[in-house]
Design a protein around this motif. Structure first.
Motif, PDB file in Angstrom:
ATOM      1  N   VAL A 214       0.841  -1.192   0.000  1.00  0.00           N
ATOM      2  CA  VAL A 214       0.000   0.000   0.000  1.00  0.00           C
ATOM      3  C   VAL A 214       0.877   1.244   0.000  1.00  0.00           C
ATOM      4  CG1 VAL A 214      -1.803   1.251   1.233  1.00  0.00           C
ATOM      5  CG2 VAL A 214      -1.766  -1.247   1.309  1.00  0.00           C
ATOM      6  N   GLU A 215       0.703   2.081  -1.017  1.00  0.00           N
ATOM      7  CA  GLU A 215       1.475   3.301  -1.124  1.00  0.00           C
ATOM      8  C   GLU A 215       1.117   4.245   0.035  1.00  0.00           C
ATOM      9  OE1 GLU A 215       2.590   6.620  -4.512  1.00  0.00           O
ATOM     10  OE2 GLU A 215       0.827   5.370  -4.769  1.00  0.00           O
ATOM     11  N   HIS A 216       2.087   4.940   0.570  1.00  0.00           N
ATOM     12  CA  HIS A 216       1.919   5.914   1.658  1.00  0.00           C
ATOM     13  C   HIS A 216       1.456   5.260   2.961  1.00  0.00           C
ATOM     14  CE1 HIS A 216       2.582   8.971  -1.311  1.00  0.00           C
ATOM     15  NE2 HIS A 216       1.522   8.579  -2.008  1.00  0.00           N
ATOM     16  N   GLU A 217       1.809   4.001   3.184  1.00  0.00           N
ATOM     17  CA  GLU A 217       1.466   3.323   4.429  1.00  0.00           C
ATOM     18  C   GLU A 217       2.746   2.883   5.130  1.00  0.00           C
ATOM     19  OE1 GLU A 217      -1.993   0.507   4.974  1.00  0.00           O
ATOM     20  OE2 GLU A 217      -0.312  -0.910   5.073  1.00  0.00           O
ATOM     21  N   LEU A 218       2.747   2.974   6.454  1.00  0.00           N
ATOM     22  CA  LEU A 218       3.890   2.594   7.265  1.00  0.00           C
ATOM     23  C   LEU A 218       3.484   1.452   8.184  1.00  0.00           C
ATOM     24  CD1 LEU A 218       6.788   3.387   8.446  1.00  0.00           C
ATOM     25  CD2 LEU A 218       5.467   4.538  10.216  1.00  0.00           C
ATOM     26  N   HIS A 219       4.311   0.425   8.257  1.00  0.00           N
ATOM     27  CA  HIS A 219       4.106  -0.656   9.209  1.00  0.00           C
ATOM     28  C   HIS A 219       4.914  -0.296  10.455  1.00  0.00           C
ATOM     29  CE1 HIS A 219       2.012  -3.513   6.591  1.00  0.00           C
ATOM     30  NE2 HIS A 219       2.736  -2.961   5.625  1.00  0.00           N
ATOM     31  N   ALA A 220       4.226   0.175  11.490  1.00  0.00           N
ATOM     32  CA  ALA A 220       4.898   0.618  12.701  1.00  0.00           C
ATOM     33  C   ALA A 220       5.344  -0.583  13.522  1.00  0.00           C
ATOM     34  CB  ALA A 220       3.968   1.500  13.525  1.00  0.00           C
ATOM     35  N   GLU A 221       6.582  -0.557  13.968  1.00  0.00           N
ATOM     36  CA  GLU A 221       7.117  -1.604  14.838  1.00  0.00           C
ATOM     37  C   GLU A 221       7.249  -1.108  16.268  1.00  0.00           C
ATOM     38  OE1 GLU A 221      10.813  -2.753  13.033  1.00  0.00           O
ATOM     39  OE2 GLU A 221       9.803  -4.236  11.797  1.00  0.00           O
ATOM     40  N   ARG A 222       7.486   0.175  16.422  1.00  0.00           N
ATOM     41  CA  ARG A 222       7.692   0.742  17.748  1.00  0.00           C
ATOM     42  C   ARG A 222       7.192   2.181  17.746  1.00  0.00           C
ATOM     43  NH1 ARG A 222      13.397  -0.178  19.913  1.00  0.00           N
ATOM     44  NH2 ARG A 222      12.421  -2.147  20.391  1.00  0.00           N
TER      45      ARG A 222
END
Length: 51
Positions: A32-40
């Motif tokens: 998905v463009e402009h999406e971040l998978h947050a880890e912390r």
């Protein structure tokens, strides 16, 4: 991140107040463009590990 998953790790809407200092670490989505998978997420010095 759905709120439910964050709340399982101690992160709540009360913690995320407007104007709070927040740092997000993660990686860009490959699907998905402009999406971040947050880890912390760090909110006012408290670290929430989302993995």
């Amino acid at each position: 991140m759905p709120l439910f998953f964050g709340s399982l790790r101690g992160l709540s809407l009360d913690t995320l107040k407007v104007g709070a200092w927040v740092r997000v670490g993660g990686f860009p989505s490959t699907r998905v463009e402009h999406e971040l998978h947050a880890e912390r997420i760090t909110v006012v010095g408290k670290i929430f590990d989302l993995r």
